[in-house]
Design a protein around this motif. Structure first.
Motif, PDB file in Angstrom:
ATOM      1  N   THR A 187      35.764  29.722  65.911  1.00  0.00           N
ATOM      2  CA  THR A 187      37.010  30.436  65.604  1.00  0.00           C
ATOM      3  C   THR A 187      38.105  29.466  65.177  1.00  0.00           C
ATOM      4  O   THR A 187      38.822  29.695  64.194  1.00  0.00           O
ATOM      5  N   VAL A 188      38.232  28.365  65.904  1.00  0.00           N
ATOM      6  CA  VAL A 188      39.239  27.367  65.545  1.00  0.00           C
ATOM      7  C   VAL A 188      38.935  26.780  64.169  1.00  0.00           C
ATOM      8  O   VAL A 188      39.840  26.587  63.343  1.00  0.00           O
ATOM      9  N   SER A 189      37.648  26.511  63.902  1.00  0.00           N
ATOM     10  CA  SER A 189      37.268  25.982  62.595  1.00  0.00           C
ATOM     11  C   SER A 189      37.608  26.968  61.474  1.00  0.00           C
ATOM     12  O   SER A 189      38.136  26.584  60.423  1.00  0.00           O
ATOM     13  N   GLY A 190      37.326  28.244  61.694  1.00  0.00           N
ATOM     14  CA  GLY A 190      37.642  29.240  60.674  1.00  0.00           C
ATOM     15  C   GLY A 190      39.139  29.383  60.435  1.00  0.00           C
ATOM     16  O   GLY A 190      39.593  29.535  59.294  1.00  0.00           O
ATOM     17  N   MET A 191      39.929  29.343  61.491  1.00  0.00           N
ATOM     18  CA  MET A 191      41.382  29.449  61.324  1.00  0.00           C
ATOM     19  C   MET A 191      41.949  28.216  60.628  1.00  0.00           C
ATOM     20  O   MET A 191      42.889  28.317  59.826  1.00  0.00           O
ATOM     21  N   ILE A 192      41.399  27.042  60.914  1.00  0.00           N
ATOM     22  CA  ILE A 192      41.846  25.837  60.197  1.00  0.00           C
ATOM     23  C   ILE A 192      41.566  25.974  58.708  1.00  0.00           C
ATOM     24  O   ILE A 192      42.411  25.641  57.856  1.00  0.00           O
ATOM     25  N   LYS A 193      40.369  26.478  58.375  1.00  0.00           N
ATOM     26  CA  LYS A 193      40.049  26.686  56.964  1.00  0.00           C
ATOM     27  C   LYS A 193      40.964  27.734  56.328  1.00  0.00           C
ATOM     28  O   LYS A 193      41.375  27.595  55.178  1.00  0.00           O
ATOM     29  N   ALA A 216      35.941  33.071  61.609  1.00  0.00           N
ATOM     30  CA  ALA A 216      36.560  32.888  62.921  1.00  0.00           C
ATOM     31  C   ALA A 216      36.199  34.019  63.875  1.00  0.00           C
ATOM     32  O   ALA A 216      35.900  33.786  65.051  1.00  0.00           O
ATOM     33  N   LEU A 217      36.205  35.248  63.392  1.00  0.00           N
ATOM     34  CA  LEU A 217      35.963  36.390  64.272  1.00  0.00           C
ATOM     35  C   LEU A 217      34.486  36.559  64.601  1.00  0.00           C
ATOM     36  O   LEU A 217      34.121  36.919  65.724  1.00  0.00           O
ATOM     37  N   ILE A 218      33.611  36.312  63.631  1.00  0.00           N
ATOM     38  CA  ILE A 218      32.177  36.519  63.854  1.00  0.00           C
ATOM     39  C   ILE A 218      31.647  35.551  64.904  1.00  0.00           C
ATOM     40  O   ILE A 218      30.856  35.925  65.778  1.00  0.00           O
ATOM     41  N   ALA A 221      32.537  36.762  68.380  1.00  0.00           N
ATOM     42  CA  ALA A 221      31.746  37.925  68.768  1.00  0.00           C
ATOM     43  C   ALA A 221      30.318  37.529  69.115  1.00  0.00           C
ATOM     44  O   ALA A 221      29.756  37.982  70.122  1.00  0.00           O
ATOM     45  N   VAL A 222      29.706  36.658  68.310  1.00  0.00           N
ATOM     46  CA  VAL A 222      28.326  36.247  68.569  1.00  0.00           C
ATOM     47  C   VAL A 222      28.234  35.456  69.873  1.00  0.00           C
ATOM     48  O   VAL A 222      27.280  35.610  70.648  1.00  0.00           O
ATOM     49  N   GLY A 223      29.224  34.601  70.140  1.00  0.00           N
ATOM     50  CA  GLY A 223      29.226  33.864  71.400  1.00  0.00           C
ATOM     51  C   GLY A 223      29.259  34.775  72.604  1.00  0.00           C
ATOM     52  O   GLY A 223      28.547  34.551  73.592  1.00  0.00           O
ATOM     53  N   LEU A 224      30.066  35.835  72.543  1.00  0.00           N
ATOM     54  CA  LEU A 224      30.121  36.784  73.647  1.00  0.00           C
ATOM     55  C   LEU A 224      28.846  37.610  73.741  1.00  0.00           C
ATOM     56  O   LEU A 224      28.376  37.932  74.843  1.00  0.00           O
ATOM     57  N   ILE A 225      28.266  37.959  72.600  1.00  0.00           N
ATOM     58  CA  ILE A 225      27.023  38.733  72.603  1.00  0.00           C
ATOM     59  C   ILE A 225      25.897  37.951  73.276  1.00  0.00           C
ATOM     60  O   ILE A 225      25.029  38.525  73.946  1.00  0.00           O
TER      61      ILE A 225
END
Length: 267
Positions: A187-193, A216-218, A221-225
């Protein structure tokens, strides 16, 4: 009469009212706009959703970015641990009704050595528990037959054996803690991008910004799944191990009590 005939002709002629309405709407001046081409009707844009790629598993993997690879390894680890622990914690590997009945019969007949020999021929948890603890039965103690020492040997055996089983069950806890952290890192990587794209290109192309935000969102979600089933599996297998061990230990203690009762009554 001519008016009625003309009205009837306009009504029943195919396209009559539309043609009449079109002629009434033509307010151009004759001879001035004869060369003017009619304005074409606006084209209806195609369905945007039909041209978009369907949301499939492979699409989510690609949209999630690099973090999906370690998350995929965590999901494979959860499945492998479920299969392995499910095979290790089968009831027939811990307790056998036939073996328990045979051991109980030997203890009632005051033959602990025969019970030990019978248990040594089996590889179940109960048999190994009996073999490790019944060796400390002391016939010189006519009242308790060394019950305290036997119970201490049972506890020591259970601690050693349970550590081996809990070693693999504990990996569920590790995966359950690591997966959300990997998702958060993605998520942090996606928000930085995303902010980097905004800094370079502004808000001109929302699709590029949306791709970074979806990454960032996917990953979150996958980590929680992955983490939620891992936590559930941890408690399920831990409780199953505790129930199987308690059943074997209670059976061994009951047979020890039967031996003490039989030995006391024969005196």
């Amino acid at each position: 009469l001519l008016f009625v005939v003309a009205f009837t002709f306009l009504v029943f002629l195919p396209g009559g009212p539309q043609r009449a309405a079109a002629q009434e709407d033509n307010l151009g001046v004759l001879g001035l706009d004869a060369g003017v081409q009619p304005t074409p009707a606006p084209q209806v844009p195609p369905d945007v959703g039909a041209s978009q790629e369907k949301m499939t598993l492979w699409w989510m993997i690609k949209a999630g970015g690099w973090a999906m690879w370690p998350l995929g390894a965590c999901s494979v680890a959860v499945i492998a641990l479920c299969v392995y622990n499910g095979m290790q914690l089968r009831q027939n590997r811990f307790f056998s009704l036939e073996l328990a009945a045979s051991l109980k019969e030997s203890m009632i007949q005051c033959q602990p050595s025969q019970a030990i020999n019978t248990a040594s021929q089996s590889d179940t948890y109960l048999a190994r528990l009996v073999t490790a603890s019944y060796k400390l039965i002391d016939a010189r103690d006519t009242e308790a037959l060394g019950r305290d020492r036997v119970k201490e040997a049972m506890e020591e055996f259970c601690v050693r054996a349970n550590n081996r089983y809990m070693h693999w069950i504990g990996y569920f806890s590790i995966v359950a803690q690591v997966s959300p952290l990997l998702g958060l890192l993605g998520t942090v990587s996606g928000m930085i991008k995303a902010f980097g794209t905004m800094g370079r290109e502004g808000m001109g192309d929302p699709s590029r910004l949306a791709a970074n935000i979806s990454e960032a969102l996917i990953t979150t979600a996958v980590g929680l799944i992955i983490a939620i089933p891992a936590i559930m599996a941890y408690f399920i297998f831990r409780n199953r191990l505790a129930n199987l061990v308690n059943r074997c230990r209670e059976a061994a203690e009951d047979m020890l009590n039967d031996l003490i009762v039989a030995a006391t009554s024969n005196q």
